[in-house]
Motif scaffolding. Structure first.
Motif, PDB file in Angstrom:
ATOM      1  N   SER A 235       0.849  -1.200   0.000  1.00 59.27           N
ATOM      2  CA  SER A 235       0.000   0.000   0.000  1.00 59.27           C
ATOM      3  C   SER A 235       0.879   1.242   0.000  1.00 59.27           C
ATOM      4  CB  SER A 235      -0.915   0.004   1.237  1.00 59.27           C
ATOM      5  OG  SER A 235      -1.738  -1.152   1.245  1.00 59.27           O
ATOM      6  N   ALA A 236       0.265   2.352  -0.373  1.00 57.49           N
ATOM      7  CA  ALA A 236       1.034   3.596  -0.488  1.00 57.49           C
ATOM      8  C   ALA A 236       1.638   4.027   0.836  1.00 57.49           C
ATOM      9  CB  ALA A 236       0.140   4.699  -1.051  1.00 57.49           C
ATOM     10  N   ASP A 237       0.970   3.678   1.950  1.00 58.07           N
ATOM     11  CA  ASP A 237       1.466   4.103   3.255  1.00 58.07           C
ATOM     12  C   ASP A 237       2.371   3.070   3.923  1.00 58.07           C
ATOM     13  OD1 ASP A 237      -0.534   2.276   3.569  1.00 58.07           O
ATOM     14  OD2 ASP A 237      -1.467   3.301   5.292  1.00 58.07           O
ATOM     15  N   GLU A 238       2.680   1.960   3.230  1.00 57.52           N
ATOM     16  CA  GLU A 238       3.523   0.909   3.826  1.00 57.52           C
ATOM     17  C   GLU A 238       4.988   1.111   3.412  1.00 57.52           C
ATOM     18  OE1 GLU A 238       0.411  -2.813   4.351  1.00 57.52           O
ATOM     19  OE2 GLU A 238       1.469  -2.646   2.443  1.00 57.52           O
ATOM     20  N   LYS A 239       5.561   2.139   4.010  1.00 59.88           N
ATOM     21  CA  LYS A 239       6.934   2.482   3.647  1.00 59.88           C
ATOM     22  C   LYS A 239       7.950   1.453   4.141  1.00 59.88           C
ATOM     23  CE  LYS A 239       5.500   6.373   1.885  1.00 59.88           C
ATOM     24  NZ  LYS A 239       5.502   6.578   0.424  1.00 59.88           N
ATOM     25  N   SER A 331       0.655  -5.482   4.851  1.00 58.60           N
ATOM     26  CA  SER A 331      -0.682  -5.841   5.329  1.00 58.60           C
ATOM     27  C   SER A 331      -1.285  -7.005   4.528  1.00 58.60           C
ATOM     28  CB  SER A 331      -1.619  -4.651   5.295  1.00 58.60           C
ATOM     29  OG  SER A 331      -1.740  -4.144   3.955  1.00 58.60           O
TER      30      SER A 331
END
Length: 340
Positions: A235-239, A331
């Motif tokens: 996901s975009a927020d899973e750096k 996730s």
């Protein structure tokens, strides 16, 4: 030493009948336990273990198929020097004494005049099954995998499976066939089960030739690795989403024994004619029952232990189990495909 012949026949009663009443056979019956060569008729005569006469056969007669050991590459012709290395040779000689008397004689195997009445030394069909002498010494190597981040997923490839090399060493050569190459089946499943799992390791079997020489070594290499593709959604927020690959490297050690077993015919060549002692006296002295050349089937007289010597081996090896991976900070589960 002896002449060859073209035809043989089977007698239809225990002590022989006129040749006009006999039938030709090309296979020695599976129950044959004693043989004699008759130079007057150029024939082999056969008896079972109870000294019942089975008939007369061509010198070129083959043995019944069920009497023949069929293990490709694992049998070798027995040498004359091997006869008196048999653990049970005393038992075989005693049987010859009982049947034909303790007269002056020579003992042979694989006489060229009897090409099909052979004596073989074979490695046992179950092979050498290596078992561990200590627990595997293992450590794990972990590496963070770098893949390609594109369209919301990390894509990478790596090697999955296992590879390794086993080096066997002869710690005690067999008394049979010293210094010769011997074919056998070598199994490493029991030794590697803790590392690879029982189902995978059960298939680690090799058919190879090894030298029956003290200290000689043989290498067995295995490579059952495949290419594994991993796609990990991100996901975009899973750096911090990342994949860690691990390899388990193990050193193993074990032992096994390869059994070498003798079977077939041993010839007793007498300096004077003799006959089977259990025949009635009137039959025993008949010329057709007196012979110089007699043979015993080893496995009808001696147990397997009395016909066996063992080649002892030890093995040391390195095995790597590759391709295990873990995802952290992600996730969604990864998709995995495997191809050879």
């Amino acid at each position: 030493m002896f002449s060859s012949l073209l035809l043989a026949s089977i007698h239809l009663c225990a002590f022989g009948i006129p040749t006009s009443s006999v039938l030709s056979l090309r296979q020695i019956p599976r129950e044959a336990a004693l043989l004699a060569f008759d130079p007057d008729t150029n024939a082999l005569k056969a008896w079972d273990a109870d000294q019942l006469h089975l008939g007369s056969f061509s010198i070129n007669a083959t043995e019944h198929p069920l009497m023949q050991k069929r293990v490709v590459g694992s049998c070798h012709k027995m040498e004359r020097d091997d006869i008196y290395k048999l653990p049970g040779i005393g038992k075989l000689d005693a049987e010859a004494d009982k049947l034909w008397g303790n007269h002056k004689r020579n003992v042979y195997v694989n006489e060229k005049d009897y090409p099909n009445q052979v004596a073989n030394i074979c490695s046992n069909e179950s092979g050498a099954n290596f078992t561990p002498t200590k627990n595997p010494d293992c450590h794990t190597i972990e590496n963070s995998a770098e893949g390609t981040l594109e369209n919301g997923k990390i894509t990478l490839t790596n090697q999955f499976g296992f590879s390794g090399e086993m080096i066997t060493t002869v710690t005690k050569e067999s008394s049979f066939m010293s210094g010769q190459s011997i074919g056998g089946t070598f199994k490493f499943g029991a030794m590697l089960g803790k590392i690879l799992g029982a189902e995978v390791s059960a298939g680690l079997t090799f058919q190879e030739g090894v030298s029956n020489s003290q200290g000689s070594s043989q290498s067995f290499k295995v490579d059952q690795t495949m290419t594994q593709s991993i796609e990990q959604p991100v996901s975009a927020d899973e750096k911090n989403c990342k994949i860690t690959l691990s390899t388990q490297a193990c050193q193993v050690q074990g032992t096994a024994g390869l059994q070498l077993i003798a079977s077939g015919w041993v010839w007793y060549i007498y300096s004077q004619k003799t006959s089977i002692s259990t025949l009635p006296i009137a039959e025993k002295l008949k010329p057709e029952h007196m012979h110089y050349m007699w043979a015993l089937k080893m496995e009808n007289v001696m147990s397997e232990d009395e016909r066996r010597h063992t080649m002892d081996l030890e093995v040391r090896g390195n095995v790597q189990a590759k391709g295990k991976f873990t995802a952290s900070g992600c996730s969604k589960p990864a998709a995995v495909t495997t191809a050879k």
